[in-house]
Design an enzyme around this catalytic site. Structure first.
Site, mmCIF file in Angstrom:
data_model
loop_
_atom_site.group_PDB
_atom_site.id
_atom_site.type_symbol
_atom_site.label_atom_id
_atom_site.label_comp_id
_atom_site.label_asym_id
_atom_site.label_seq_id
_atom_site.Cartn_x
_atom_site.Cartn_y
_atom_site.Cartn_z
ATOM 1 N N CYS A 83 0.867 -1.179 0.000
ATOM 2 C CA CYS A 83 0.000 0.000 0.000
ATOM 3 C C CYS A 83 0.901 1.226 0.000
ATOM 4 O O CYS A 83 1.657 1.438 0.957
ATOM 5 C CB CYS A 83 -0.920 -0.003 1.217
ATOM 6 S SG CYS A 83 -1.906 1.506 1.374
ATOM 7 N N CYS A 216 -5.145 6.334 -3.118
ATOM 8 C CA CYS A 216 -4.537 4.996 -3.139
ATOM 9 C C CYS A 216 -3.151 5.164 -3.740
ATOM 10 O O CYS A 216 -3.021 5.534 -4.908
ATOM 11 C CB CYS A 216 -5.380 4.034 -3.962
ATOM 12 S SG CYS A 216 -4.586 2.425 -4.239
#
Length: 294
Positions: A83, A216
């Site tokens: 991530c 993101c």
């Protein structure tokens, strides 16, 4: 004669952080004593019954060739490879909790990530992306879409649109995310709008969260690399996340291959807290906040 239900109480200290609006729960697990199952992680991330977050990050000891190990869990409790926004938060968290230097490295299932702290910003040296595929014709319901794909640490579909304000990100993103072409794990889905020769905006539907998020990191990287390929331009590329923050993606490009990929953006502390886990029944887990240390 009935047996009284046992109650097990665990005090868990955590820090809430966000990277460009993508929010996380960070936990120091260098002692290796914290073992959260999928349901516990999902409950922590629940915005109504828990702390509320897009995911959980565990700070753990690294191997001989890295400073730390980062484990990342999506809001549904499933562990993911990487991530980007979380990794920036992880770097600042490691700096605060473990006295890490301004330059650190940490291992992830996607590979080793290097980070450089630049005051409130963090610059990540990403792993090399793989599996670039352009102009994929995808049948979604009764509609045919032209999409692009790249793995920037996790799999991402990128779909250029003339104006993403009119896109139903949850509906369209969910349909593409679960398309059989990307089974069994699925893919994240990014809708990008060109804002300039080296600037774009992105909205992302994240698997595991199963919703649109304000940002993101790996999606920002994937979107910038696909954009640079389609526009035949070099970096750095400026990307505006849904939450309004600007992120910079740097890279070297040669024959549609990318090297030295970097992601620079914010990573902010929100608060530090302790939460009480107490289990009265084996299938029922509850939380109760106990104290705050801002």
């Amino acid at each position: 004669m009935g047996m009284a239900a046992a109650t097990i109480i665990i005090m868990l200290r955590f820090t809430k952080m966000n990277g460009a609006g993508n929010d996380f729960i960070l936990i120091d697990n260098r002692a290796g004593e914290i073992h959260l199952d999928r349901s516990q992680i999902a409950r922590l991330c629940d915005r109504h019954r828990g702390v509320g977050a897009d995911g959980v990050l565990l700070l753990e000891n690294g191997s001989n060739h890295t400073d730390f190990r980062m484990r990342y869990f999506n809001a549904d409790g499933g562990e993911a490879e990487m991530c980007g926004n979380g990794a920036r938060c992880f770097a600042r968290f490691a700096n605060k909790m473990a006295g890490a230097q301004k330059r650190i490295s940490f291992e992830t299932p996607a590979g080793v990530i290097a980070a450089e702290l630049l005051n409130d910003l963090v610059k990540l040296q990403m792993t090399e992306p793989t599996d670039l595929r352009l102009n994929i014709e995808l049948l979604v319901g009764e509609e045919s879409k032209i999409v692009h794909f790249i793995n920037s640490g996790v799999p991402h579909v990128v779909i250029p649109v003339p104006g993403f304000d009119d896109v139903n990100v949850c509906k369209e993103g969910s349909a593409v995310r679960r398309h059989k072409m990307f089974s069994p794990k699925g893919a994240n889905v990014n809708f990008i709008e060109k804002l300039g020769s080296k600037k774009l905006a992105v909205r992302t539907y994240e698997r595991g969260v199963e919703d649109e998020t304000l940002a993101c990191g790996t999606g920002v990287v994937a979107s910038a690399l696909i954009f640079a390929t389609l526009e035949n331009t070099n970096g750095p590329i400026t990307v505006i996340a849904r939450g309004g923050d600007e992120l910079q993606v740097g890279f070297e490009k040669s024959d549609n291959r990318f090297r030295n990929v970097t992601l620079t953006g914010p990573a902010d502390f929100v608060f530090t807290e302790k939460i009480e886990f107490y289990r009265i029944h084996p299938r029922k887990l509850s939380f109760r906040a106990k104290s705050r240390n801002l």
